[in-house]
Enzyme design. Structure first.
Site, PDB file in Angstrom:
ATOM      1  N   SER A 109       0.841  -1.188   0.000  1.00 20.82           N
ATOM      2  CA  SER A 109       0.000   0.000   0.000  1.00 20.82           C
ATOM      3  C   SER A 109       0.883   1.249   0.000  1.00 20.82           C
ATOM      4  O   SER A 109       1.694   1.424  -0.906  1.00 20.82           O
ATOM      5  CB  SER A 109      -0.961  -0.039   1.187  1.00 20.82           C
ATOM      6  OG  SER A 109      -2.004   0.892   1.032  1.00 20.82           O
TER       7      SER A 109
ATOM      8  N   ASP B 291      -9.532  -3.811  -5.722  1.00 22.76           N
ATOM      9  CA  ASP B 291      -9.030  -2.930  -4.676  1.00 22.76           C
ATOM     10  C   ASP B 291      -9.625  -1.533  -4.871  1.00 22.76           C
ATOM     11  O   ASP B 291      -9.546  -0.956  -5.953  1.00 22.76           O
ATOM     12  CB  ASP B 291      -7.502  -2.869  -4.759  1.00 22.76           C
ATOM     13  CG  ASP B 291      -6.862  -2.205  -3.550  1.00 22.76           C
ATOM     14  OD1 ASP B 291      -7.574  -1.494  -2.819  1.00 22.76           O
ATOM     15  OD2 ASP B 291      -5.655  -2.399  -3.342  1.00 22.76           O
TER      16      ASP B 291
ATOM     17  N   HIS C 208      -8.290  -4.915  -1.371  1.00 21.17           N
ATOM     18  CA  HIS C 208      -7.039  -4.350  -0.889  1.00 21.17           C
ATOM     19  C   HIS C 208      -6.263  -5.334  -0.013  1.00 21.17           C
ATOM     20  O   HIS C 208      -5.036  -5.323  -0.003  1.00 21.17           O
ATOM     21  CB  HIS C 208      -7.334  -3.067  -0.107  1.00 21.17           C
ATOM     22  CG  HIS C 208      -6.124  -2.248   0.189  1.00 21.17           C
ATOM     23  ND1 HIS C 208      -5.349  -1.671  -0.791  1.00 21.17           N
ATOM     24  CD2 HIS C 208      -5.548  -1.891   1.368  1.00 21.17           C
ATOM     25  CE1 HIS C 208      -4.355  -0.996  -0.232  1.00 21.17           C
ATOM     26  NE2 HIS C 208      -4.456  -1.106   1.076  1.00 21.17           N
TER      27      HIS C 208
END
Length: 681
Positions: free
Chosen positions: A533, A619, A653
């Protein structure tokens, strides 16, 4: 041969600067060409990693073999029930249960056996069915224990369907609400449930009130400032509903008597840019944690009838970051951070002096957890370190005794004494000392191949933690290290501020300094870097900054197209991120600064290390096109590599949702890491 992404030049001009993005077409998620390209990349990655299948399977079996597949959590007392979850061998998801409570000591549970009177609240396996993805967004029992609100997601896009269940009859109620966000809160009498919805940018911006049995829900609050997220909760005392609105740097809280769900939420203190605060309720007062004139936060009290009148309770300290406060009937608990480690402070209500709980290891992470009861003489806390598996304790406030309730079993003869953990300090370019946490198996020859992990954004701290999967590296002679770089919160609020906005490059140079320190100090030979991320942005940036220092880079759901994303306010989460990264759309200085470090913008013809980018099609936080574009540009521009892209075509995600699927995903990444340094079995 690797896939070759077509080039469709798109010009973009900002602040007099014109750049060309030849891979912008990959943003079109529903375009057959996009799907075909991602599938071709998956096929190429499978081809290039085919020789790792035996190693990947071995690592998967090690993770599986060290994990007690049929297991139970420690029961948590709430009212007349003990609540817990359990897993069963061969099943992907957990099962939420409860049994009637009798006394303060949690019942002794035996894996694989049900307790008399057990009631299953939710069975994730039954709910998931044959869906390739499944996630629970909220699971909330009403204060009287008779109803359950829960929400489910079958795509990974974090939009859930909210449903209700009678815990007295076991029957599902007819109420069903689509497209809700995480969380939610009951009214005191269990007649009403409050939930949030998101806008087109995936920002939770509305709170609705749903009365059971009603077909029409009431919008009770809408947040129109695109920088702010909202959430709804219930104080531990169950006296007040708390509606919080927060940007990255500012917050505003509204409260409502939980016994009057149709009433109006009242503002505690109006938002003021840069001031953050939160509160909990205790008797005739609120406890308010805030940073108004206190960079590391301080604790105040306020009368319930005048919640805006704050009186100092715990003063600000430059060396201690106050993280959270938990109010109970007869005591208060403060969670804090000092010298790069967490701590717990008890403020007794009987006149005794405040004190801190001590822990035995030099590196650890401790935090209050699972304390729903307002009237209790015990504090439930979680504890772990890089060698100690996650442990659950009850702290008895009357005797000052730490009672170990459970330590996560690690099968296969794991002995913490076979491993060592260390804290080192690297020196950054500007002379700042950066902490590095290290774990290694005793007897490992050094310098050794190393996996260096980093994050460094949002004041998120990567505290010392235990990992079953990591043992597969340590037992093969690896060093594992965490670089606690600026932008995280490990050393307090200033540590975060020194790694954001136009100080963001400190995050990247800190990580490189940590890598070089490990080599210079004799810890590391070859280093593989890993982050996800915002930590994936870190990976992309250090690959540009110092490609020669790394034998490989694993970037998971990586935020590598940062400038283009933050320039586009129509994308999910962009506007709220301006407080973290700056606003390049309206500020030319921010634009130039972000352009100077954004990984996608700065790929050049140098030799890069092998790179593995892992992403998910659904995501909603870091969109799949960012790593797809990055890998395409690396392959077209840079030397070195190979550059691989793996896209989960049915996940979000957090990657794949089932635990066995997640273990296989981790085994794939670890086998690739091992292969980078020549470990083949």
């Amino acid at each position: 041969m690797p896939p070759v992404a077509k080039r469709v030049p798109v010009e973009r001009t900002h602040h007099g600067d014109t750049v060309i993005d030849e891979y912008a077409w990959l943003l079109k998620k529903d375009d057959p060409d996009t799907i075909a390209y991602l599938e071709a990349e998956n096929a190429y990655t499978q081809e290039r990693t085919g020789h790792l299948k035996d190693l990947e399977e071995a690592v998967f079996q090690e993770i599986k073999g060290r994990t007690l597949e049929t297991d139970l959590s420690v029961p948590t007392r709430k009212g007349a029930w003990w609540y817990y979850s359990r897993t069963e061998e061969g099943k992907q998801y957990g099962i939420q249960c409860r049994v009637p409570a009798d006394g303060d000591d949690p019942p002794v549970l035996t894996p694989g056996e049900s307790l008399p009177g057990e009631q299953v609240l939710l069975d994730g396996n039954e709910l998931a069915g044959d869906s390739p993805f499944f996630s629970i967004g909220t699971s909330a029992v009403s204060p009287d224990g008779t109803k359950l609100a829960y929400s489910t997601d079958y795509r990974g896009d974090e939009r859930f369907t909210l449903r209700f269940k009678s815990l007295e009859t076991g029957e599902s109620l007819p109420d069903e609400i689509p497209d809700v966000f995480y969380g939610g809160a009951w009214s005191a009498d269990g007649s009403t449930f409050f939930y949030t919805k998101v806008d087109d940018a995936w920002r939770p911006h509305q709170v609705y009130r749903h009365t059971l049995g009603s077909d029409e829900d009431v919008l009770v609050y809408q947040e129109d400032d695109e920088r702010f997220w909202i959430g709804i909760g219930l104080t531990r005392s169950e006296r007040y509903l708390v509606l919080s609105a927060g940007s990255k740097i500012t917050s505003e809280v509204r409260i409502l008597d939980a016994n009057e769900p149709a009433g109006r939420f009242e503002v505690v203190r109006p938002r003021r840019t840069g001031v953050e605060y939160s509160l909990d309720h205790a008797g005739d007062r609120f406890l308010v944690l805030h940073n108004d004139g206190a960079v590391n936060f301080e604790l105040a009290t306020a009368p319930v009838d005048h919640p805006a009148d704050w009186s100092p309770f715990i003063d600000h300290r430059d060396d201690t970051r106050l993280l959270d406060v938990d109010a109970f009937k007869d005591h208060t608990v403060v969670h804090f951070r000092r010298d790069g480690l967490t701590g717990i402070r008890i403020l007794p209500g009987d006149g005794r002096e405040p004190y801190e709980i001590s822990f035995p290891e030099p590196l650890y992470d401790a935090a209050p957890t699972g304390n729903p009861e307002f009237e209790t003489g015990r504090l439930r806390l979680a504890y772990t370190s890089m060698v100690t598996p996650p442990s659950v304790y009850d702290y008895d406030l009357a005797t000052d005794e730490l009672i170990l309730l459970k330590q996560r079993p690690v099968l296969g003869g794991y002995d913490p004494g076979d491993y060592e953990q260390f804290r080192e300090w690297a020196t950054a370019e500007d002379g700042t000392r950066v902490p590095v946490s290290i774990v290694i198996k005793k007897g490992t020859d050094r310098p050794a191949p190393t996996l260096l992990y980093g994050y460094g954004s949002y004041e998120t701290s990567i505290d010392p933690y235990f990992s079953v999967a990591r043992l597969s590296l340590l037992d093969r002679g690896f060093v594992f290290a965490v670089a606690h770089v600026r932008g995280g919160g490990e050393m307090g609020r200033r540590w975060y501020e020194d790694g954001k906005l136009t100080h963001k490059k400190n995050t990247f140079s800190d990580f490189v300094a940590c890598a070089r320190h490990l080599k210079k100090g004799g810890w590391s030979s070859e280093i593989v870097a890993r982050g996800g991320s915002a930590g994936g942005l870190l990976m992309g940036a250090v690959a540009n900054l110092a490609p020669e220092d790394f034998a490989g880079v694993v970037a998971e759901v990586p935020f590598v197209d940062a400038l283009n994303t933050i320039l586009d306010p129509t994308l999910p989460l962009t506007v709220i991120e301006w407080d973290e990264w700056g606003d390049p759309l309206h500020n030319p200085e921010v634009y130039e600064y972000m352009k100077s470090y954004s990984p996608y913008e700065n790929v050049d013809g140098r030799a890069y290390p092998p790179i593995l980018a892992i992403t998910s099609l659904n995501d909603t936080r870091v969109l799949y096109h960012e790593p797809a574009k990055w890998i395409a540009r690396l392959r077209a521009t840079a030397a070195g590599g190979p550059f691989l892209l793996k896209t989960e075509m049915g996940a979000g995600h957090g990657g794949r949702s089932g635990r066995y699927d997640a273990w296989r995903e981790e085994a794939f990444a670890l086998s690739w890491i091992l292969d980078r340094v020549g470990v083949t079995q």
